[in-house]
Design a protein around this motif. Structure first.
Motif, short mmCIF file in Angstrom:
data_model
loop_
_atom_site.label_atom_id
_atom_site.label_comp_id
_atom_site.label_asym_id
_atom_site.label_seq_id
_atom_site.Cartn_x
_atom_site.Cartn_y
_atom_site.Cartn_z
N GLU A 29 -9.03 3.61 -12.46
CA GLU A 29 -8.15 2.91 -11.62
C GLU A 29 -8.51 3.03 -10.17
N PHE A 30 -9.05 4.55 -9.94
CA PHE A 30 -9.49 4.85 -8.40
C PHE A 30 -10.70 4.06 -8.22
N LEU A 31 -11.65 3.94 -9.09
CA LEU A 31 -12.81 2.83 -8.77
C LEU A 31 -12.52 1.56 -8.48
N ALA A 36 -12.79 -2.94 -5.95
CA ALA A 36 -12.22 -4.13 -6.02
C ALA A 36 -10.84 -4.53 -5.92
N PRO A 37 -10.48 -4.11 -4.62
CA PRO A 37 -8.94 -4.28 -4.27
C PRO A 37 -8.16 -5.45 -4.87
N PRO A 38 -8.87 -6.59 -4.77
CA PRO A 38 -8.20 -7.70 -5.49
C PRO A 38 -7.52 -7.76 -6.83
N TRP A 39 -8.10 -6.90 -7.49
CA TRP A 39 -7.69 -6.48 -8.95
C TRP A 39 -6.26 -5.98 -9.36
N ASP B 42 -0.17 -7.89 -0.28
CA ASP B 42 -1.72 -7.44 -0.55
C ASP B 42 -2.16 -6.56 0.34
N THR B 43 -1.52 -5.85 0.95
CA THR B 43 -1.91 -4.79 2.03
C THR B 43 -1.45 -3.23 1.49
N ARG B 44 -1.90 -2.29 2.05
CA ARG B 44 -1.51 -0.93 1.44
C ARG B 44 -1.53 -0.01 2.78
N PRO B 45 -1.04 1.18 2.98
CA PRO B 45 -0.87 2.06 3.97
C PRO B 45 -2.32 2.45 3.81
N HIS B 46 -2.90 3.02 5.08
CA HIS B 46 -4.29 3.46 5.19
C HIS B 46 -3.97 5.05 4.89
N LEU B 47 -4.49 5.44 3.76
CA LEU B 47 -4.18 6.74 3.35
C LEU B 47 -5.74 7.63 2.92
N TYR B 176 1.27 5.91 -7.22
CA TYR B 176 -0.22 6.05 -6.82
C TYR B 176 -0.98 4.75 -6.72
N VAL B 177 -0.78 3.73 -7.83
CA VAL B 177 -1.33 2.44 -7.51
C VAL B 177 -0.58 1.49 -6.38
N GLY B 178 0.57 1.72 -6.07
CA GLY B 178 1.27 0.93 -5.13
C GLY B 178 0.87 1.22 -3.63
N LEU B 179 0.91 2.37 -3.53
CA LEU B 179 0.45 3.18 -2.12
C LEU B 179 -1.07 3.25 -1.93
N TYR B 180 -1.70 3.80 -2.99
CA TYR B 180 -3.19 4.17 -2.45
C TYR B 180 -4.11 2.96 -2.97
N LEU B 181 -3.92 2.18 -4.00
CA LEU B 181 -4.89 1.40 -4.59
C LEU B 181 -4.84 -0.36 -4.49
N LEU B 182 -3.26 -0.78 -4.42
CA LEU B 182 -3.06 -2.02 -4.37
C LEU B 182 -3.47 -2.71 -3.15
N GLY B 183 -4.15 -3.81 -2.97
CA GLY B 183 -4.49 -4.70 -1.79
C GLY B 183 -5.41 -3.88 -0.89
#
Lengths: 71, 187
Positions: A29-31, A36-39, B42-47, B176-183
């Motif tokens: 997930e981290f990678l 690839a943020p759009p995924w 489609d954005t996320r906080p800068h963390l 974790y996905v919602g705050l750090y990875l999405l968007g």
């Protein structure tokens, strides 16, 4: 006694496998999140997959529906 | 019907009650996640990505040790139970320090700084409060275990503590996905 030791070992091993799988998926997930943020949809699917394993294997939701009243 | 309920009957009822609580509590977290999706899109906080991954791994490892603690108690191994539940507690504290003590301090925005601030501090704050509650719960169970409470046959409190702790872990999997990875990060 032997059965008790065997069931303990099996339960602990199961916990190890679940933890390893969660660790690998989290790193994946981290990678994906970094490269690839759009995924986003894929990330949510993986998170749901991880949650399913924790709920079934660690939280033992099956005990809620079992007829045997263990523990 | 017996005037005194059997332990097994109480156990079935307790499990149902706890799961109903967990499901109702989950709705609040779902509401927060939906708010994040609506407000940030489609954005996320800068963390700090490294810190986010680090605290997430801490919580995952804590769930692993919580599971071990429950298994050990279910097999009557008290020393291993106490050791594992103590490690779980320590990892929970490390998670709290990582999120509240570090991430909140180094974030480039405060709770009042627009939508990302509101979303980030509401989600992490509400979750951190649950982690704190879980750590207190773990401490009570650890202390009771140290004083000889619980057995292989009767350890509902340990099971309840484990279910609650894993629930907190499951919530963080999505947060974790919602705050750090999405968007893409908001610059």
């Amino acid at each position: 006694m032997a059965d008790n030791t065997e069931s303990r070992r099996a339960a602990l091993n199961r916990g190890v496998w679940v933890a390893l799988m969660l660790a690998v998926l989290t790193f994946g997930e981290f990678l994906v999140g970094v490269i690839a943020p759009p995924w986003g949809t894929l990330l949510l699917v993986v998170a749901a997959f991880k949650a399913f394993f924790v709920i079934t294997e660690y939280m033992h939701i099956g005990r809620l529906f079992s007829s045997d009243e263990e523990h | 019907m017996s005037a005194v309920e059997s332990y097994a009957t109480k156990l079935v009822r307790n499990r149902m009650g706890l799961w109903l609580f967990v499901i109702s509590d989950a709705f609040v977290f779902v509401g927060l996640f939906i708010a994040r999706m609506v407000l940030l899109g489609d954005t996320r906080p800068h963390l700090d990505q490294g810190l986010g991954l680090g605290v997430t791994i801490m919580l995952l490892i804590s769930s692993f040790f919580m599971n071990r603690a429950e298994v050990e108690m279910a097999h009557g191994n008290r020393p291993a139970f106490l050791r594992n539940i103590f490690i779980t507690m320590a990892l929970g504290v490390i998670f709290l320090v990582g999120v509240v003590g570090v991430e909140w301090q180094i974030a480039h925005f405060g709770p009042a700084d627009g939508q990302q601030g509101a979303v980030f501090y509401a989600m992490t704050g509400f979750h951190a409060f649950h982690v704190l509650t879980g750590v207190i719960f773990l401490f009570i169970v650890w202390n009771n275990g140290r004083r000889g409470h619980y057995s292989a046959e009767k350890h509902w409190a340990v099971e309840a503590c484990a279910i609650y702790w894993h629930f907190v872990d499951v919530v963080w999997m999505f947060f974790y996905v919602g705050l750090y990875l999405l968007g893409t990060p908001i610059v």
